[in-house]
Design an enzyme around this catalytic site. Structure first.
Site, PDB file in Angstrom:
ATOM      1  N   VAL A  82      27.660  19.152   3.932  1.00 61.83           N
ATOM      2  CA  VAL A  82      28.018  19.131   5.386  1.00 61.83           C
ATOM      3  C   VAL A  82      29.508  18.436   5.117  1.00 61.83           C
ATOM      4  CG1 VAL A  82      27.376  17.994   7.676  1.00 61.83           C
ATOM      5  CG2 VAL A  82      25.482  18.692   5.836  1.00 61.83           C
ATOM      6  N   LYS A  83      30.425  19.149   6.025  1.00 61.66           N
ATOM      7  CA  LYS A  83      31.464  18.578   6.338  1.00 61.66           C
ATOM      8  C   LYS A  83      31.635  17.640   7.448  1.00 61.66           C
ATOM      9  CE  LYS A  83      35.270  21.532   4.824  1.00 61.66           C
ATOM     10  NZ  LYS A  83      36.352  22.600   5.198  1.00 61.66           N
TER      11      LYS A  83
END
Ligand code: E4P
Length: 215
Positions: A82-83
């Protein structure tokens, strides 16, 4: 140094994956918007093509919202990373999410200090945006090499992911700076393959081989 592909275009990903040198993919809202597709559906398609870390970005801005969104995004597929953009609430969220075992790629990193903060919060990756720093008149690769050195000095397990790569030269520089990963547009990957002397050499070999019987 590993290579990731920085795109949400599935045809580019399939072509690059066939070369056997890509070990992950990074996406962002801009790249997905360009494709005009559903974000989750496209990430799942990518996961079918590339068996490695696939970054998908959160768009929430408050810590509780980032945590909730990141949990949903991480649940899409075991390979999803997840960014989370580097902000104060982002750091708080990264600390909580990494404690849960969710791998975070901290994005929009523009200084070694931001990279250090993300690493201390527990991020799996930090993404310095080399090209955007260069565009602003700074030296983007300096942030990559400083982050690598700091992580080495203090034995921080976070990986430096050189992002916003604009040219094959950037890839060489990222590798020499010790980046663990570089994420590149497909155009840069395909440019890396080609050299005019390779093309000329193949043409010459084919012409010479035509003068004798094939093996
Ligand atoms: C990284 O993960 C980002 O998606 C990307 O490298 C941004 O690059 P750009 O500056 O070309 O938009």
């Amino acid at each position: 140094m590993r290579l990731f592909l920085d795109t949400a275009n599935i045809d580019e990903i399939r072509r690059a994956a066939a070369m056997g040198v890509i070990s992950g993919v990074t996406t962002n809202p801009t790249l997905v918007a360009r494709e005009g597709v559903d974000y989750r559906a496209r990430v799942l398609e990518i996961c079918d093509v590339v068996d490695g870390p696939i970054s998908a970005e959160c768009i929430s801005t408050e810590a509780d919202d980032i945590v909730a969104e990141a949990r949903r995004v991480a649940a899409w597929h075991p390979n999803v990373v997840v960014k989370v953009p580097l902000t104060e609430p982002g750091l708080a969220a990264i600390r909580r999410l990494s404690a849960e075992g969710i791998r975070i790629n901290t994005t929009l990193i523009f200084s070694a200090n931001q990279a250090l903060l993300a690493a201390l919060a527990g991020a799996a990756y930090v993404s310095p945006f080399v090209g955007r720093l260069d565009d602003a008149g700074e030296d983007g690769m300096t942030v990559v090499s400083e982050a690598v050195r700091i992580f080495e000095l203090f034995h921080l397990p976070t990986q430096v992911l050189a992002a916003s790569i604009r040219s094959p030269r950037h890839v060489t520089q990222a590798a020499l700076a010790g980046a663990h990963v570089a994420t590149l547009p497909a155009s840069v990957l395909f440019q890396m393959v080609r050299h005019s002397l390779t093309d000329a050499g193949i043409a010459r070999f084919l012409a010479d081989a035509a003068t004798y019987s094939p093996v």
